[in-house]
Design an enzyme around this catalytic site. Structure first.
Site, mmCIF file in Angstrom:
data_model
loop_
_atom_site.group_PDB
_atom_site.id
_atom_site.type_symbol
_atom_site.label_atom_id
_atom_site.label_comp_id
_atom_site.label_asym_id
_atom_site.label_seq_id
_atom_site.Cartn_x
_atom_site.Cartn_y
_atom_site.Cartn_z
ATOM 1 N N CYS A 26 0.870 -1.170 0.000
ATOM 2 C CA CYS A 26 0.000 0.000 0.000
ATOM 3 C C CYS A 26 0.907 1.220 0.000
ATOM 4 O O CYS A 26 2.023 1.163 -0.501
ATOM 5 C CB CYS A 26 -0.939 -0.020 1.203
ATOM 6 S SG CYS A 26 -0.103 -0.118 2.796
ATOM 7 N N HIS A 545 30.488 -10.525 5.365
ATOM 8 C CA HIS A 545 30.201 -10.446 3.925
ATOM 9 C C HIS A 545 31.501 -10.133 3.186
ATOM 10 O O HIS A 545 32.097 -9.066 3.378
ATOM 11 C CB HIS A 545 29.157 -9.359 3.668
ATOM 12 C CG HIS A 545 28.569 -9.390 2.287
ATOM 13 N ND1 HIS A 545 29.249 -8.971 1.178
ATOM 14 C CD2 HIS A 545 27.351 -9.812 1.842
ATOM 15 C CE1 HIS A 545 28.488 -9.109 0.107
ATOM 16 N NE2 HIS A 545 27.331 -9.623 0.481
#
Length: 625
Positions: A26, A545
């Site tokens: 929305c 990472h």
């Protein structure tokens, strides 16, 4: 903000692609229908930068993003074929009937809101320009603008057909063909002729009710719902060699016939019945429903049930030309949310909360309340009560004075031109007064009720005068790879630099060996081996990472030395990577160490960049006061 990385993180925390039945968005929220809610990592999502909060209500798991939600939604869509996933998972959907109905209504009307909002605002500004004499309503310019603003409403069945088909997992183009039947000029001409002459219109001997379907809502929803059952039956009974044309033929003829003879008239009756009920309330208790909606809207938004009001408001405008129920009630509620947020901004001593309250207060009075609701008022509790009081007071006034809106749009100050009626300025003046009541009362009620003001992180001064935290729970994490330590803010990937995934540090590596920064348990070794997540003994959740965008290497030049569930010691090798080949392929090898649950701590900071035990160059401390 890196929307792609944020989308990946959100998808991972809702249980991955295979856990998603369907999703939509929305104005401010991603709305997921999931197979298994137990797979949600709600705590991590709530603490993730870029996510304002989460709520699991009305059969949906909702992730509140704010105004950036379309960008995150787009990246989520690009991660996989979610429509295919929805079709494959539908049979596992074991939610209750009420939850399914609410979800279906939300799924149908959410995608069309931009179209009717844009058209509604244009209608409102046209009324404003005409009222002040700035444009002649007989001019060609006005007439062309009228086409712009009327198109979405006149052809509303087409829009609903498309979104309903997407939600009900049937062919969207076929659904739009059904809408084309009930809006076809020849069909409309026959209907008008029957109304004028009083003759009976029949199709294959079946009487056809002379109903008008332009701007209608319920008839096309019922018709597409029927089509969602007819289409698979047509697929099943059609011989394979001729299925290409027999399936759509059967679907079109069967659905179209029932639509014009039964479901269309039934939907018209339901719509007229709703309109009659609204008229009854306006005659005998015009103040009641806007008052209730004004008070209850925040809780309806929290549960997603406010989407059940949208078709009522649209139906009111389509049948009566104005809406005195949904729009006015939600107008008061939305502006009251903003008033409460502004009061928080005025009273709080927390700089972060003040900034968030001001910005979310502005969006709330303009019609988008989720940032104020979830980021401020619900979090502090008492301002939410104040917003309900202000919304109820405004709803009462708007109901008593019979204020109605003439166009759809997000209820807020920007939609006020939609309250300009055909009989002067009385209607919009009362709408403005009602808006002022909502703001002033919720603002005052927040100051009177008060709230527990969140405190800034505390610090003390040591004897040397340098600031330091009083650490009662802390853990020292060491560098995962040998190299030059840099602050995480200097990483070239915004996802890490902006701390969307959490706080930490980075290393420009000299070698291609990643080791454990602490005694920990391996949670996940990523499929491409370019990243690994760990949980330390004291509960710090760590992501290591290797490189930037190295996922694109698909595992080449990486070798995992541990597996999920392994217990590892500080300094134990985790992953080998060929630093030279990765650089030769054009990738930055900067390696990030991120504390993904950094919100559980008061600080995550580099306290040493000298060698520590076997692991040099970094000592990262996480702690609480």
């Amino acid at each position: 903000m890196d929307y792609k990385e944020l989308a990946k993180a959100i998808l991972n925390d809702v249980g991955g692609r295979e856990n998603v039945i369907s999703f939509t968005h929305c104005a401010t929220r991603l709305r997921f229908n999931l197979n298994d809610d137990s797979k949600i990592n709600k705590g991590h999502l709530d603490s993730m930068k870029g996510v304002m909060g989460t709520v699991n209500k009305g059969g949906q798991f909702q992730v509140i993003i704010g105004s950036d939600v379309p960008n995150v939604y787009r990246e989520l869509n690009m991660l996989g074929d979610f429509e295919g996933a929805a079709k494959g998972s539908a049979e596992r959907d074991n939610r209750g009937v009420f939850s399914k109905i609410l979800d279906t209504v939300a799924g149908i009307f959410t995608p069309i809101i931009p179209a009717i909002t844009g058209a509604g605002i244009l209608k409102a500004f046209m009324a404003l320009l005409t009222a002040f004499g700035w444009i002649d309503n007989t001019s060609q310019t006005y007439n062309i603008l009228a086409v712009f603003s009327d198109a979405a409403f006149y052809f509303l069945p087409f829009l609903i057909a498309y979104s309903a088909a997407r939600k009900l997992n049937c062919n969207a183009v076929m659904a739009m063909s059904i809408a084309g039947i009930i809006l076809h000029p020849n069909f409309i001409s026959m209907i008008n002729n029957v109304k004028e002459t009083g003759e009976t219109l029949k199709f294959i001997g079946i009487p056809v009710t002379p109903a008008t379907y332009s701007s209608s809502v319920i008839p096309i929803i019922l018709s597409v719902w029927l089509m969602s059952y007819v289409e698979p039956i047509a697929d099943k009974i059609s011989p394979k060699p001729v299925k290409f044309f027999t399936k759509p033929l059967i679907t079109l003829v069967v659905t179209g016939t029932i639509a014009i003879t039964a479901l269309g008239p039934l939907g018209t009756i339901i719509g007229d019945g709703i309109a009659a009920g609204i008229a009854f309330l306006n005659n005998y208790a015009s103040w009641l429903v806007p008052l209730i909606i004004g008070a209850a809207s925040p809780y309806l938004v929290m549960t997603g049930t406010h989407y059940g009001l949208i078709p009522i408001g649209i139906n009111n405008i389509a049948t009566a030309g104005f809406d005195t129920i949904v729009g006015p009630g939600m107008l008061g509620s939305n502006i009251a949310q903003g008033g409460a947020a502004f009061a928080v901004a005025l009273k709080t001593k927390n700089k972060t909360m003040r900034q968030e309250a001001y910005s979310s207060g502005i969006t709330a009075v303009c019609g988008i309340t989720e940032p104020a609701l979830y980021g401020v008022n619900l979090k502090l509790k008492k301002p939410l009560i104040a917003a309900s009081i202000g919304g109820a007071a405004a709803g009462l006034y708007l109901g008593i004075t019979g204020v109605g809106r003439y166009t759809s749009g997000s209820p807020g100050l920007l939609a006020l031109p939609g309250y300009i009626g055909t009989e002067g300025f009385t209607n919009i003046i009362n709408a403005i007064i009602g808006s002022a009541i909502a703001f002033v009362i919720s603002f005052a009620a927040t100051l009177i009720l008060g709230f527990d003001d969140p405190k800034e992180s505390e610090s003390t001064e040591d004897n040397s005068g340098s600031a330091h935290a009083i650490v009662t729970k802390s853990e020292k994490l060491c560098a995962p790879v040998k190299g030059r330590v840099i602050p995480i803010e200097e990483v070239s990937d915004p996802t890490f630099a902006e701390k969307i995934l959490g706080d930490g540090a980075a290393v420009v590596p000299e070698t291609g060996l990643v080791v454990s920064p602490s005694d920990a348990v391996v949670e996940t070794v990523f499929e491409t081996n370019h990243a690994i997540s760990l949980t330390t003994g004291s509960g710090a959740e760590i992501l290591i990472h290797i490189g930037i965008d190295t996922v694109k290497l698909k595992g080449n030049h990486f070798k995992a030395m541990v597996k999920n569930g392994d217990k590892v010691k500080m300094g134990q090798p985790l992953i080998e990577f060929d630093i030279d080949k990765i650089k030769a392929a054009g990738y930055d090898t900067t390696t990030m160490l991120v504390v993904t649950n950094n919100n559980d701590y008061d600080h995550v900071k580099i306290i040493n960049t000298e060698a520590i035990e076997k692991i040099p160059f970094l000592e990262l401390e996480v702690g609480t006061v």
